[in-house]
Motif scaffolding. Sequence first.
Motif, PDB file in Angstrom:
ATOM      1  N   GLY A  57       0.786  -1.229   0.000  1.00  0.00           N
ATOM      2  CA  GLY A  57       0.000   0.000   0.000  1.00  0.00           C
ATOM      3  C   GLY A  57       0.816   1.276   0.000  1.00  0.00           C
ATOM      4  O   GLY A  57       0.244   2.364  -0.094  1.00  0.00           O
ATOM      5  N   ILE A  59       3.066   2.329  -2.280  1.00  0.00           N
ATOM      6  CA  ILE A  59       3.067   2.944  -3.613  1.00  0.00           C
ATOM      7  C   ILE A  59       1.686   3.511  -3.924  1.00  0.00           C
ATOM      8  O   ILE A  59       1.552   4.641  -4.416  1.00  0.00           O
ATOM      9  CB  ILE A  59       3.523   1.923  -4.682  1.00  0.00           C
ATOM     10  CG1 ILE A  59       4.975   1.522  -4.399  1.00  0.00           C
ATOM     11  CG2 ILE A  59       3.370   2.491  -6.091  1.00  0.00           C
ATOM     12  CD1 ILE A  59       5.502   0.390  -5.237  1.00  0.00           C
ATOM     13  N   GLU A 140       8.222  -4.177   2.073  1.00  0.00           N
ATOM     14  CA  GLU A 140       9.495  -4.113   1.366  1.00  0.00           C
ATOM     15  C   GLU A 140       9.956  -2.659   1.349  1.00  0.00           C
ATOM     16  O   GLU A 140       9.136  -1.744   1.263  1.00  0.00           O
ATOM     17  CB  GLU A 140       9.330  -4.617  -0.071  1.00  0.00           C
ATOM     18  CG  GLU A 140      10.599  -4.456  -0.881  1.00  0.00           C
ATOM     19  CD  GLU A 140      10.743  -5.464  -1.998  1.00  0.00           C
ATOM     20  OE1 GLU A 140       9.719  -6.003  -2.442  1.00  0.00           O
ATOM     21  OE2 GLU A 140      11.883  -5.690  -2.429  1.00  0.00           O
ATOM     22  N   ASN A 154       5.124  -8.606  -2.166  1.00  0.00           N
ATOM     23  CA  ASN A 154       5.001  -8.827  -0.732  1.00  0.00           C
ATOM     24  C   ASN A 154       4.518 -10.235  -0.395  1.00  0.00           C
ATOM     25  O   ASN A 154       4.554 -10.627   0.769  1.00  0.00           O
ATOM     26  CB  ASN A 154       4.055  -7.791  -0.119  1.00  0.00           C
ATOM     27  CG  ASN A 154       4.785  -6.496   0.217  1.00  0.00           C
ATOM     28  OD1 ASN A 154       5.966  -6.347  -0.098  1.00  0.00           O
ATOM     29  ND2 ASN A 154       4.097  -5.573   0.857  1.00  0.00           N
ATOM     30  N   GLY A 212      -1.342  -3.864  -6.811  1.00  0.00           N
ATOM     31  CA  GLY A 212      -0.352  -4.799  -6.298  1.00  0.00           C
ATOM     32  C   GLY A 212       0.533  -5.284  -7.429  1.00  0.00           C
ATOM     33  O   GLY A 212       0.254  -5.031  -8.597  1.00  0.00           O
ATOM     34  N   THR A 213       1.618  -5.988  -7.075  1.00  0.00           N
ATOM     35  CA  THR A 213       2.490  -6.497  -8.119  1.00  0.00           C
ATOM     36  C   THR A 213       2.334  -8.005  -8.252  1.00  0.00           C
ATOM     37  O   THR A 213       2.789  -8.583  -9.217  1.00  0.00           O
ATOM     38  CB  THR A 213       3.967  -6.193  -7.804  1.00  0.00           C
ATOM     39  OG1 THR A 213       4.177  -6.490  -6.435  1.00  0.00           O
ATOM     40  CG2 THR A 213       4.308  -4.765  -8.089  1.00  0.00           C
ATOM     41  N   GLY A 214       1.704  -8.622  -7.271  1.00  0.00           N
ATOM     42  CA  GLY A 214       1.764 -10.079  -7.172  1.00  0.00           C
ATOM     43  C   GLY A 214       0.842 -10.845  -8.093  1.00  0.00           C
ATOM     44  O   GLY A 214       1.283 -11.613  -8.935  1.00  0.00           O
TER      45      GLY A 214
END
Length: 371
Positions: A57, A59, A140, A154, A212-214
Motif C-alpha cells: 500500500g 506505492i 518491502e 510482498n 499490487g504487483t503479485g
Amino acid sequence: MSDRIRATAAKRVVVKVGSGVLAGGRAGLDGAVLRRLAAEVAAARAAGREVIVVSSGAILAGRERLRLPERPDTALKQAAAAVGQSRLMRAWEAAFARRGLVAAQILLTADDLRERGRYLNARATLQALLRLGAVPVVNENDTVAVDEIKFGDNDGLSALVAGLCGARLLVLLTDHDGLYSDDPRRRPDARLIARVEPGEPAPRAGRAGRWGTGGMESKVRAARQAASAGIAAVVANGTRPGVLAAVLAGREEGTLFPPAPRPAGPRRQWLAFASRPKGRLTVDAGAREALSERGRSLLPSGVRGVSGVFAAGDVVGLEEGGVEFARGIVNFGAREVERIKGLKTSELEAALGRKAAGEVVHRDNLAVFRP
Ligand code: GLU
C-alpha cells in the motif's frame, strides 16, 4: 478436530494485506478498511494469538498523494513509496492505537535476509517486538530496493517473514475469495478451490491487480513456499469483514495450503528462498537423484564442476543438466572442492593433506527445490 482447525490453530500468525484490499475500491488507502483490519488483528490478539502484519500500500498511497499516473516507472514508484510508506504507517499506527495497540514499522530488502547473520538479526528484532506486545508491520523497502535486491512482491516477502519469525500460519488477504479453477471474471463456471495439497498442481489463475504487483500466481508460489516449510497458508478475501476471525476459527474460508507432512523447516526455507549462493557445483545425475530422492549428502565423487569463489560455510547452488535443483552450505572452499571433485571418500585425506569431513554438502545443510 477438522484439518482446517488444526492447520489454523497456530499461535503466531503472519497476515499479509494486499494493496487491492487496502484501497477498498478507491485510488488511495481506505482508512475504514485499515481500522476494520486493525480491529480484527486486535481480536485475534485478545484471543491469544501473536500477529505480524505484512502490508502493501505504500506505492498506492504515495501515488495518490503525488497525483502520479496510473502506471508510474520505477523511479516514480520509488518516490511514491517514500511518500506513501509514512502515510501507510500513520494510518496503521492510528488504526491500532484505537485498539490500544502499538504498531512497529519494519522495512526489508531481499539483501537483508540473504546473509544468515542479518537474517538472524531481523528475527531477533521481530521477536523483541512481539515480546513487547507491539504489532510489527512489515513492508518491502521499496524506496531503495533495486531489481537485484528486491523480493519483487510482498507475497514472497510474507512467506519469508513467516519462516523468519517461526509463525505456523500465513494468511494472504487479497481482493478475491481465494484460488479459482479458472479466471472468475471471465468464466462464470470457475469454482473456488478449497485446498491445494503439497506438490499438487494448482491452476494458473488471475493476473496482478491494479495496484499490487503479485497476482494470484505469486500468492500460490508464496503459499507453497510456506507450506513446504511447515507453515499452513490460507488465501482469503480481505475485503470481507470478519475474514480473519473466520480463517482463525478454521472455517472453510478461501483456499488452504496445508503444511507439508515432512516440512523442510525455516532453515531450509532460508537456504532455498532467501540465501545468495556464492558459487555453483555441477553434479552428476546419480548425485542429483541421491540428494533429491533419497535424502543423501553430496559426496566428492558426485561433483563434476566448480564455479565461483567461496569458502567453507558459504552457500552454493547445486546444478545438474543446467538446472539449479538445490542449495546447500558447503564444507570446503572452492579450491579444495576443485581438488577433491570426483574422488572417493577414502582418497580425500591424501588429496587434501588433512583429515576432513566426508561430505561436500551435508544433508542437514541442504535444501532441495520441490516443484
Ligand atoms: N511494497 C509495495 C507497496 O507497499 C507492494 C508490493 C506488492 O504489491 O506486493 O506498495
